[in-house]
Design an enzyme around this catalytic site. Sequence first.
Site, PDB file in Angstrom:
ATOM      1  N   HIS A 107       0.868  -1.170  -0.245  1.00  0.00           N
ATOM      2  CA  HIS A 107      -0.056  -0.075  -0.122  1.00  0.00           C
ATOM      3  C   HIS A 107       0.992   1.146   0.209  1.00  0.00           C
ATOM      4  CE1 HIS A 107       0.882  -1.370   4.190  1.00  0.00           C
ATOM      5  NE2 HIS A 107       0.731  -0.080   4.334  1.00  0.00           N
ATOM      6  N   HIS A 109       0.891   5.417   0.915  1.00  0.00           N
ATOM      7  CA  HIS A 109       0.173   6.285   1.705  1.00  0.00           C
ATOM      8  C   HIS A 109       0.377   7.705   1.155  1.00  0.00           C
ATOM      9  CE1 HIS A 109       0.761   4.303   5.774  1.00  0.00           C
ATOM     10  NE2 HIS A 109       1.491   3.489   5.398  1.00  0.00           N
TER      11      HIS A 109
HETATM   12  P1  AMP Z   1       2.331   0.366   7.152  1.00  0.00           P
HETATM   13  O1  AMP Z   1       2.235  -1.313   6.955  1.00  0.00           O
HETATM   14  O2  AMP Z   1       3.094   0.793   8.378  1.00  0.00           O
HETATM   15  O3  AMP Z   1       2.599   1.117   6.021  1.00  0.00           O
HETATM   16  O4  AMP Z   1       0.785   1.224   7.575  1.00  0.00           O
HETATM   17  C1  AMP Z   1      -0.559   0.480   7.577  1.00  0.00           C
HETATM   18  C2  AMP Z   1      -1.498   1.596   7.776  1.00  0.00           C
HETATM   19  O5  AMP Z   1      -2.533   0.935   7.935  1.00  0.00           O
HETATM   20  C3  AMP Z   1      -1.196   2.200   9.286  1.00  0.00           C
HETATM   21  O6  AMP Z   1      -1.055   3.825   8.879  1.00  0.00           O
HETATM   22  C4  AMP Z   1      -2.523   2.092   9.976  1.00  0.00           C
HETATM   23  O7  AMP Z   1      -2.990   3.017  10.654  1.00  0.00           O
HETATM   24  C5  AMP Z   1      -3.542   1.679   8.792  1.00  0.00           C
HETATM   25  N1  AMP Z   1      -4.427   0.591   9.149  1.00  0.00           N
HETATM   26  C6  AMP Z   1      -4.541  -0.489   9.999  1.00  0.00           C
HETATM   27  N2  AMP Z   1      -5.543  -1.044   9.823  1.00  0.00           N
HETATM   28  C7  AMP Z   1      -6.675  -0.371   9.295  1.00  0.00           C
HETATM   29  C8  AMP Z   1      -7.851  -0.655   8.697  1.00  0.00           C
HETATM   30  N3  AMP Z   1      -8.680  -1.689   9.059  1.00  0.00           N
HETATM   31  N4  AMP Z   1      -8.485   0.337   7.826  1.00  0.00           N
HETATM   32  C9  AMP Z   1      -7.790   1.410   7.389  1.00  0.00           C
HETATM   33  N5  AMP Z   1      -6.336   1.647   7.679  1.00  0.00           N
HETATM   34  C10 AMP Z   1      -5.734   0.742   8.532  1.00  0.00           C
END
Ligand code: AMP
Length: 146
Positions: A107, A109
């Site tokens: 993903h 951001h």
């Molecule tokens: P990262 O894997 O560190 O790049 O970030 C994962 C992102 O997903 C974090 O910013 C979390 O706040 C976000 N996140 C985790 N669970 C959910 C969810 N169920 N829906 C939306 N965002 C999420």
Amino acid sequence: MSLSGSYDASNIFAKILRGEAPCVKVWEDADTVVFMDIFPQTQGHCLVVPRDVEARNLLDLPADRLNGLFGRVQKTARAVVSALNPDGVIITQFNGAPAGQTVFHLHVHVIPRYENLPLQPHHQGKMADMDALSSQAARIRSAMEA
Ligand code: AMP
């Protein structure tokens, strides 16, 4: 989880993509879903997620999906800027737990930056108010569809 390994289809984003877990959706097409981060670092923080691919991180993504993914990242960033009028926009992407990754489905951001609003650190955002998140999603969606 290390940088290398096998894809685990029970991760939360895979569940969202399969419709098994909820999300505040912004926009989608055949290749990509954009939804709001529920622990946002700031208002309008959203995630661009490729579908139909078992990629834990950017290194796993087939090269022929790169242009499509980053085209959607640009489309999302433009819509965020148009809808929310931030002073800047951050594009980030983490590969492997030591780099800060916590969800092991690729993903990207898209994080607006407002000069007068402090940015919460990665993973230290608070659970968002769902009405506020839905309202931001609607504004970004309108800009994406314009
Ligand atoms: P990262 O894997 O560190 O790049 O970030 C994962 C992102 O997903 C974090 O910013 C979390 O706040 C976000 N996140 C985790 N669970 C959910 C969810 N169920 N829906 C939306 N965002 C999420």
